[in-house]
Design a protein around this motif. Sequence first.
Motif, mmCIF file in Angstrom:
data_model
loop_
_atom_site.group_PDB
_atom_site.id
_atom_site.type_symbol
_atom_site.label_atom_id
_atom_site.label_comp_id
_atom_site.label_asym_id
_atom_site.label_seq_id
_atom_site.Cartn_x
_atom_site.Cartn_y
_atom_site.Cartn_z
ATOM 1 N N CYS A 302 -6.336 -80.299 8.651
ATOM 2 C CA CYS A 302 -7.238 -79.683 9.636
ATOM 3 C C CYS A 302 -8.217 -80.710 10.217
ATOM 4 N N ARG A 303 -8.394 -80.623 11.535
ATOM 5 C CA ARG A 303 -9.351 -81.505 12.236
ATOM 6 C C ARG A 303 -10.230 -80.663 13.172
ATOM 7 N N ARG A 304 -10.441 -79.391 12.828
ATOM 8 C CA ARG A 304 -11.142 -78.508 13.764
ATOM 9 C C ARG A 304 -12.619 -78.826 13.893
ATOM 10 N N CYS A 305 -13.184 -79.499 12.925
ATOM 11 C CA CYS A 305 -14.573 -79.928 13.083
ATOM 12 C C CYS A 305 -14.700 -81.327 12.508
ATOM 13 N N LEU A 307 -16.171 -82.490 9.960
ATOM 14 C CA LEU A 307 -16.414 -82.703 8.528
ATOM 15 C C LEU A 307 -15.257 -83.387 7.805
ATOM 16 N N TRP A 308 -14.057 -83.322 8.385
ATOM 17 C CA TRP A 308 -12.907 -83.886 7.669
ATOM 18 C C TRP A 308 -13.027 -85.398 7.496
ATOM 19 N N VAL A 371 -16.511 -73.158 3.831
ATOM 20 C CA VAL A 371 -16.170 -74.410 4.521
ATOM 21 C C VAL A 371 -15.363 -75.265 3.550
ATOM 22 N N LYS A 372 -14.302 -75.869 4.034
ATOM 23 C CA LYS A 372 -13.355 -76.518 3.115
ATOM 24 C C LYS A 372 -13.544 -78.029 2.957
ATOM 25 N N HIS A 373 -14.469 -78.601 3.710
ATOM 26 C CA HIS A 373 -14.739 -80.029 3.520
ATOM 27 C C HIS A 373 -16.192 -80.239 3.086
ATOM 28 N N ALA A 395 -15.849 -72.967 12.679
ATOM 29 C CA ALA A 395 -14.572 -73.677 12.806
ATOM 30 C C ALA A 395 -13.659 -73.384 11.624
ATOM 31 N N CYS A 396 -14.261 -73.191 10.463
ATOM 32 C CA CYS A 396 -13.469 -73.020 9.238
ATOM 33 C C CYS A 396 -13.113 -71.561 8.963
ATOM 34 N N TRP A 399 -9.511 -70.328 8.188
ATOM 35 C CA TRP A 399 -8.900 -70.601 6.872
ATOM 36 C C TRP A 399 -9.321 -69.536 5.867
HETATM 37 S S1 SF4 Z 1 -14.437 -78.044 7.427
HETATM 38 FE FE1 SF4 Z 1 -12.868 -76.512 7.825
HETATM 39 S S2 SF4 Z 1 -12.658 -76.493 10.060
HETATM 40 FE FE2 SF4 Z 1 -13.752 -78.376 9.524
HETATM 41 S S3 SF4 Z 1 -12.112 -79.861 9.353
HETATM 42 FE FE3 SF4 Z 1 -12.481 -79.071 7.316
HETATM 43 S S4 SF4 Z 1 -11.006 -77.434 7.067
HETATM 44 FE FE4 SF4 Z 1 -11.121 -77.903 9.254
#
Ligand code: SF4
Length: 484
Positions: A302-305, A307-308, A371-373, A395-396, A399
């Motif tokens: 995922c690159r939606r925001c 944080l990755w 949030v996953k990151h 953004a997350c 998921w």
């Molecule tokens: S924080 Fe969520 S939305 Fe942002 S890049 Fe990570 S998985 Fe994707």
Amino acid sequence: MQRWSARIDPPWSLDAWRAAARQGLAATVAPEQIDWLEGTEASLLDAPALAGAATSGDSGAPARVSKAFLELATSVLCHRDPQRLPLLYRLLWRIAHGQREVLSNPADADVLRANALAQAVRRDSHKMKAFVRFRQVPGEDDAFIAWFEPDHHIVDRVAPFFARRFAGMRWAILTPSRSAYWDGSQLSAGPGAQRSDAPADDSREELWRTYYASIFNPARLNERMMRQEMPVKYWKHLPEATLLPRLVRDAGTRVEEMHAREALAPQRRIPEAPLLPSAAAARAAEALPDSLTAQRHRATACRRCALWEPATQTVFGEGPADARVMLIGEQPGDREDLSGRPFVGPAGQLLDRVLAEAGIDRTTLYLTNAVKHFRFQRRGKVRVHQRPDREHVQACRSWLAGEIEQVRPDTVVCLGATAASALLGAAFRFSEGRGQWHTLHDGTPALVTVHPSWVLRQGEGAAREAAHALLLADIRKLGAPPAV
Ligand code: SF4
């Protein structure tokens, strides 16, 4: 004693049961007077049909029952226990004769039994959603057949889920007692079939096995949990099951090899680049249905925001795919970011202690974050936690929504304000709603409490003890969720 017979056909039909039950109440026929029959089953007592019973003039208005009772009855009727029909009528009879609140007494023997039957049906439905595997019909591009053996009468109940999920293809799900068909626009049902009526294999299964082997992490193998999540009786439906004995057997050796490689690798606490799935595995994931496993794999890329980029890896949720309770925190911390698993750092350890004190087994829960990151600020060698902004939560969100959609928990726990606002809306006021049950848009009850990291931030002494007691008291409320 005059006896009557009531036939319910099909045996899981709420309409059929409701018509008979209404007639029974209108004719003041007590529960012990009815011989319930399923489908075409013959009556042993040769009792006259309940439909012919004369209604008594003093039976009053038909009993009004709550939505909760109808939902319970809908689930219970799908169970195969023949005693469910008299059980439901007995409950209805009690409601109609002065015990209107009987359902709110979970210790009542009838309520206890009905809830257990409904729970078994929900579990069976969930397993069907998770373990149905379609196989392509030889010579046809867009026609698929799956074979499944449910424990209960759940085909009609679960088929609409597959119609929504696989709307673009033609499919049939065959079971020994009932089958469902989708022609691309219409859902229909028919009699049962035989296993040999479904194709045994198809070319996509090799792709799936390749993908499954590529994402199988031997370091995260928990055989007991895996067997809970994927009971052996379903293995015959799963193409990946042929790999499992070898993957489990080799897990120890592969972990030792991984440790040996780690010892040789240069020591660097934070990788400069995130770990990416291989291109082949990512392509394979795209071709798969939306299982929790496939979502977990997609989230790794995922690159939606933003944080990755500085983080080590995506930290997806973990726990049984049919967990009844889902705990949702804010975001992974430093330890979670490095290990790739949620709630393993100090806050996770505190949560483990609170769960143990509340008598809840962590392995039965699905644990995840809004949030996953990991969002952090680097101060020298230390990475200091930074709260995610609303745009990161937004953004997350998909998921998290995907995890809820797949697990379909009975209850959700929001740990902290970020999780609460992610699920209950930005206007949610944490200080007012903490410690209370709320309702998600799909009706799922959600308990809001503090995040264990807040308890840790209270330092030592009385303030910490009070914060710990507050979290524990909230978590104990899971023992008595509100009636839906
Ligand atoms: S924080 Fe969520 S939305 Fe942002 S890049 Fe990570 S998985 Fe994707």
